[in-house]
Write an enzyme that holds these catalytic residues in place. Sequence first.
Site, PDB file in Angstrom:
ATOM      1  N   CYS A 390       0.766  -1.299  -0.077  1.00 17.76           N
ATOM      2  CA  CYS A 390       0.006  -0.084   0.085  1.00 17.76           C
ATOM      3  C   CYS A 390       0.936   1.241   0.090  1.00 17.76           C
ATOM      4  CB  CYS A 390      -0.869   0.151   1.181  1.00 17.76           C
ATOM      5  SG  CYS A 390      -2.211   1.059   0.717  1.00 17.76           S
ATOM      6  N   HIS A 514      -3.537  -4.900   0.458  1.00 15.66           N
ATOM      7  CA  HIS A 514      -2.867  -5.357   1.712  1.00 15.66           C
ATOM      8  C   HIS A 514      -3.002  -7.017   1.628  1.00 15.66           C
ATOM      9  CE1 HIS A 514      -2.455  -1.347   3.953  1.00 15.66           C
ATOM     10  NE2 HIS A 514      -3.508  -1.124   3.132  1.00 15.66           N
ATOM     11  N   GLU A 516      -1.680  -8.848   3.151  1.00 18.13           N
ATOM     12  CA  GLU A 516      -1.630  -9.634   4.816  1.00 18.13           C
ATOM     13  C   GLU A 516      -2.946  -9.941   5.409  1.00 18.13           C
ATOM     14  OE1 GLU A 516      -0.891  -6.451   3.832  1.00 18.13           O
ATOM     15  OE2 GLU A 516      -1.103  -4.955   5.257  1.00 18.13           O
TER      16      GLU A 516
HETATM   17  N1  GLN Z   1      -2.045   6.979   2.646  1.00 21.74           N
HETATM   18  C1  GLN Z   1      -2.048   6.060   1.184  1.00 21.74           C
HETATM   19  C2  GLN Z   1      -3.364   6.276   0.602  1.00 21.74           C
HETATM   20  O1  GLN Z   1      -4.369   6.848   1.379  1.00 21.74           O
HETATM   21  C3  GLN Z   1      -1.859   4.527   1.647  1.00 21.74           C
HETATM   22  C4  GLN Z   1      -2.620   4.023   2.564  1.00 21.74           C
HETATM   23  C5  GLN Z   1      -2.255   2.853   3.475  1.00 21.74           C
HETATM   24  O2  GLN Z   1      -1.062   2.318   3.289  1.00 21.74           O
HETATM   25  N2  GLN Z   1      -3.288   1.911   3.888  1.00 21.74           N
HETATM   26  O3  GLN Z   1      -3.526   5.912  -0.463  1.00 21.74           O
END
Ligand code: GLN
Length: 557
Positions: A390, A514, A516
């Site tokens: 992410c 994600h 995970e």
């Molecule tokens: N801050 C970034 C976004 O909003 C990544 C979000 C995250 O890592 N969950 O796109």
Amino acid sequence: MPTEQTGYDPSLGRKFVFVTGGVMSGLGKGITAASTGRLLANAGFDVTAVKIDPYLNVDAGTMNPFQHGEVYVLKDGGEVDLDLGNYERFLGVDMTSDHNVTTGKAYQHVIERERAGDYLGRTVQVIPHVTNDIKRRIREAAEGSDVCLVEIGGTVGDIEGMPYLEALRQFAHEEDDEDILFTHVTLVPYSKNGEQKTKPTQHSVKELRSIGLQPDVLVGRCEDELDDATKEKIALFCDVPTEAVFSNPDVEDIYHVPLTVEEEGLDRHVMERLGLGEEALPTAERENTWRELVTRERTGEVDVALVGKYDLEDAYMSVHEALKHAGLEHGVDVNVVWVDADEADGAHRERLESADGVVVPGGFGSRGTEGKVEAVRYARERDVPFLGLCLGFQMAVVEHARNVLDWKDADSAEFEPETPYPVIDLLPDQHEEVDMGGTMRLGAHETSIEPGTLAERVYGDTACTERHRHRYEVNPDYIDELETAGLVFSGSAGPRMEILERDDHPYFVGTQFHPEFRSRPDRASPPFVGLLSAVLDATDPRGGADGTVADEEEVTA
Ligand code: GLN
């Protein structure tokens, strides 16, 4: 049919195990409950769980992970307490937002109904209206399962927990005795002279009884097993049979708790007490994968750097667990080397360089982002296996733009709105929505994977469905230019770039999602398994450090 008075529908005949905690929070009652659930599932039952969080937040989405631990994301996009992650991992099931009951949700619903005139002019009160709503939520979440574990967050005696305990008291009256079981998890500390002390347990059970709840089972969290004398004392003072007092001693790895619980006989007791003994599979026929996995011999260990903000390690719980699962798959122990992003180029540089692989996890807010970019650069330049999740994926794009394409001030518009190269930005149609408040892309979405890429080998497929929680995207205006000098976007969903890799590196993978959150002990997440394959390949003294993922069989989990 349910009545407004009780909210009770007797046609839904299931078994409920309520789990309360005493003395102090953070005792691991969720793990105790999840472990019991794992054993019931091994015995052939469909088990689910409900986590009750007595706070006023409607969900965990707005909560700071450095105060409360990670915000766990469910398939349906629910942003929930990290305990739900443990339930999904231990029980091997996918849950929905309905499995996380909060005071915010219950009150919001009751107040909405009040505004709609549903209560026909009556006074709307905690009892029965809020308590009925709580009972309804528990029963609905339990639908379709044989046994539902219900964990009440916090400690008995907390003001916030009162409506829930009252709801459980009513619940107990509405169901058959055989269908519900109250388990109370407390702390049994040692005195200075090495004696196991039962007074805190006695007090917290007294507190429970004053609310009208009598525990059926007591579990004592203690450094060691409870002595027989301790169990007898607890039984006598708390009015439960000695056979219903169990130890839950400290163990090195939470995945061993089901094994301890089984040795103690807690699962057998629960099944007998709920009248499930006859239906349970005979011991020899029970599912045994968990035990085999967690006790499997390890042939080595690897160090993986996790580059984050280190106010609270629980903020990265699922990433940590996913690394463990990939380790189980490869038969190695994974040591997580915590690297403070702010120090990636400073005091923690040595730690970063000592690791065999690098993970840059997700995050919000600019603190630590420069350090994350530096960690990406280090992994890219030194051919160290890398996985960006992410925000980690986004930082890999920024690093490539700045250091490979030489767009010096490239950045994510989240951190530098004025950057001349907003390589990470909101999609054009998102700008308007942001002004309206909500645009987070949440939950499970499908990604198509380019055939012939590392991503395809890692997933063993040309598509994957993973969970998301982000707002920003790779800026479509820059995709063509970014995809030069090594960077390849190998997974996408329409205009959104989902997976990146480098064709000039042994294992450099970033995911906008994600992975995970889908990882389980017996179903390790492919990008994590691939990371460890590359680490093992690179560290294997017999050679094999040819820069490719070891073996396709191994990485497709
Ligand atoms: N801050 C970034 C976004 O909003 C990544 C979000 C995250 O890592 N969950 O796109």
